[in-house]
Design an enzyme around this catalytic site. Structure first.
Site, PDB file in Angstrom:
ATOM      1  N   GLU A   1     -83.128 -83.058  63.123  1.00 41.74           N
ATOM      2  CA  GLU A   1     -83.455 -81.766  63.713  1.00 41.74           C
ATOM      3  C   GLU A   1     -84.910 -81.692  64.139  1.00 41.74           C
ATOM      4  O   GLU A   1     -85.796 -82.303  63.527  1.00 41.74           O
ATOM      5  CB  GLU A   1     -83.169 -80.643  62.706  1.00 41.74           C
ATOM      6  CG  GLU A   1     -81.704 -80.514  62.347  1.00 41.74           C
ATOM      7  CD  GLU A   1     -81.432 -79.358  61.384  1.00 41.74           C
ATOM      8  OE1 GLU A   1     -80.274 -79.218  60.951  1.00 41.74           O
ATOM      9  OE2 GLU A   1     -82.372 -78.598  61.082  1.00 41.74           O
TER      10      GLU A   1
ATOM     11  N   LYS B   1     -78.373 -88.177  63.311  1.00 44.64           N
ATOM     12  CA  LYS B   1     -78.875 -86.957  63.925  1.00 44.64           C
ATOM     13  C   LYS B   1     -80.017 -86.404  63.086  1.00 44.64           C
ATOM     14  O   LYS B   1     -79.957 -86.435  61.854  1.00 44.64           O
ATOM     15  CB  LYS B   1     -77.773 -85.901  64.044  1.00 44.64           C
ATOM     16  CG  LYS B   1     -78.228 -84.605  64.731  1.00 44.64           C
ATOM     17  CD  LYS B   1     -77.103 -83.605  64.874  1.00 44.64           C
ATOM     18  CE  LYS B   1     -76.798 -82.900  63.576  1.00 44.64           C
ATOM     19  NZ  LYS B   1     -77.910 -81.991  63.152  1.00 44.64           N
TER      20      LYS B   1
ATOM     21  N   GLU C   1     -78.046 -75.359  69.386  1.00 50.87           N
ATOM     22  CA  GLU C   1     -77.330 -74.429  68.520  1.00 50.87           C
ATOM     23  C   GLU C   1     -77.865 -73.007  68.635  1.00 50.87           C
ATOM     24  O   GLU C   1     -79.079 -72.786  68.596  1.00 50.87           O
ATOM     25  CB  GLU C   1     -77.405 -74.897  67.059  1.00 50.87           C
ATOM     26  CG  GLU C   1     -76.622 -74.014  66.106  1.00 50.87           C
ATOM     27  CD  GLU C   1     -76.505 -74.594  64.711  1.00 50.87           C
ATOM     28  OE1 GLU C   1     -75.910 -73.918  63.842  1.00 50.87           O
ATOM     29  OE2 GLU C   1     -76.999 -75.713  64.490  1.00 50.87           O
TER      30      GLU C   1
ATOM     31  N   ASP D   1     -74.914 -82.151  57.463  1.00 50.27           N
ATOM     32  CA  ASP D   1     -75.387 -81.626  56.182  1.00 50.27           C
ATOM     33  C   ASP D   1     -74.792 -80.253  55.893  1.00 50.27           C
ATOM     34  O   ASP D   1     -74.958 -79.712  54.794  1.00 50.27           O
ATOM     35  CB  ASP D   1     -76.911 -81.580  56.134  1.00 50.27           C
ATOM     36  CG  ASP D   1     -77.527 -80.739  57.242  1.00 50.27           C
ATOM     37  OD1 ASP D   1     -76.764 -80.154  58.041  1.00 50.27           O
ATOM     38  OD2 ASP D   1     -78.764 -80.669  57.318  1.00 50.27           O
ATOM     39  N   SER D   2     -74.048 -79.714  56.849  1.00 49.08           N
ATOM     40  CA  SER D   2     -73.300 -78.477  56.602  1.00 49.08           C
ATOM     41  C   SER D   2     -72.255 -78.670  55.513  1.00 49.08           C
ATOM     42  O   SER D   2     -71.691 -77.698  55.001  1.00 49.08           O
ATOM     43  CB  SER D   2     -72.620 -78.001  57.895  1.00 49.08           C
ATOM     44  OG  SER D   2     -71.851 -79.037  58.484  1.00 49.08           O
TER      45      SER D   2
ATOM     46  N   ASP E   1     -75.703 -87.161  59.669  1.00 44.65           N
ATOM     47  CA  ASP E   1     -76.865 -86.280  59.607  1.00 44.65           C
ATOM     48  C   ASP E   1     -77.898 -86.829  58.622  1.00 44.65           C
ATOM     49  O   ASP E   1     -77.537 -87.234  57.505  1.00 44.65           O
ATOM     50  CB  ASP E   1     -76.431 -84.885  59.151  1.00 44.65           C
ATOM     51  CG  ASP E   1     -76.903 -83.789  60.083  1.00 44.65           C
ATOM     52  OD1 ASP E   1     -77.810 -84.055  60.888  1.00 44.65           O
ATOM     53  OD2 ASP E   1     -76.358 -82.674  60.015  1.00 44.65           O
TER      54      ASP E   1
END
Length: 338
Positions: A233, A231, A301, A162-163, A201
């Site tokens: 979070e 993925k 991270e 999502d970056s 993501d």
């Protein structure tokens, strides 16, 4: 037409142009031996020309040929035709494998499951790399060209993160990224990368409401986006339940702990995590819980090097460090940073 000639004609139908010419020859020979059958003069002339061109013989030779001689001629022409077809197939194959304007080191890439000098990466291969203490590489990619470059470089894992919102879409954070935007980029990346494990993501708001919604969106990333894993979070109770549900549903899941950009609001910005003993212990706990829930790997991270090393040693699944030191199982970098 004589039955024997008819059968011979049918048996030559798959020989192409040369075979059709030979069929005309055989039919002419049969009619010459059968007084009751006559062909027009124009047809006989065309047959004779075809025979002369194809077999490099005179049409008058047919009168003196026995059926055994004709069969021998058929065999010779069939072998010649097969050789020509084989040569054509080889030339077509060589032409198909050449891509105009491709880089010098470009090689046609096999699809997943096809034979290749470089083994396609799966979660099983990643686990083997972890056990052998061989470094794992992960790079983000957001479109077809970057996916091709990453694939050619031999990277183990591609993350459609999502970056993309901050790197290519101009958002200040990853929070505005929608599921449809991620899905769009996943499709592009999946067309360009074959060897790496493809991870998509789950963006903010696409999996928090319920495990059912998370499962529905994860399935779409695999079925429509061409991804092989997802993925998400965090490692709180709800996230762990979601991971377990997805894994039971046949979806490979990668975790993400430490600095979790989707928690930008609650973290008060992009801040390093695990900088005191309490936070470090909590990160170890989260990593172990993700492993127990069924995650095949986890991203760590923006934590101190020592914390990244301890977490890696405490769990059995691979850890991918992003600013977490050099002792994690692997390293993750953004394509544009490279």
């Amino acid at each position: 037409v004589a039955p024997q000639a008819t059968m011979q004609r049918l048996s030559f139908q798959r020989l192409g142009y040369g075979g059709l010419s030979l069929c005309r020859c055989t039919l002419l020979a049969s009619t010459r031996r059968s007084p009751g059958i006559q062909l027009p003069a124009v047809a006989q002339a065309h047959i004779s020309r075809s025979f002369s061109t194809t077999a490099s013989s005179r049409s008058s030779d047919l009168d003196s040929m026995s059926m055994d001689d004709l069969k021998k001629l058929v065999t010779e022409l069939r072998a010649k035709q097969n050789a020509q077809e084989a040569a054509g197939d080889i030339a077509a194959s060589a032409s198909a494998s050449t891509i105009t304007g491709a880089p010098e080191n470009y090689m046609p890439r096999p699809t997943k499951g096809e034979a290749s000098d470089l083994k396609n990466i799966t979660i099983v291969e990643l686990q083997k790399l972890k056990e052998k203490k061989q470094p794992i590489t992960m790079v983000t990619a957001y479109d077809f060209p970057s996916a091709v470059h990453v694939d050619l470089a031999g990277i183990d894992m591609v993350l459609v993160g999502d970056s993309v919102g901050m790197v290519t879409l101009g958002y200040d954070t990853t929070l505005p990224v929608t599921f449809e935007e991620i899905l769009h980029h996943c499709r592009a990346v999946s067309r360009g990368a074959r060897r790496p494990l493809l991870v998509g993501d789950l963006p903010f708001g696409s999996y928090e409401v319920s495990t059912q919604e998370a499962q529905r969106n994860a399935y779409r990333l695999l079925k429509e986006g061409g991804m092989e894993a997802v993925k998400l979070e965090g490692a709180d109770t709800q996230r762990l339940r979601t991971v377990e549900t997805l894994v039971k549903g046949g979806i490979a899941v990668m975790g993400h702990i430490g600095l979790t950009p989707q928690s930008y609001s609650t973290l008060g910005g992009f801040r390093a995590q695990g900088r005191n003993a309490k936070q470090a212990v909590d990160l170890i706990r989260q990593a172990k819980l993700l492993e127990m829930a069924g995650a095949f790997a986890t991203v760590i991270e923006c934590v101190p090097d020592e914390v990244g090393k301890i977490v890696t040693e405490e769990i059995n699944i691979p850890t991918i460090g992003i600013g977490a030191g050099g002792d994690t199982s692997g390293q993750g970098l953004g394509y544009h940073d490279l």
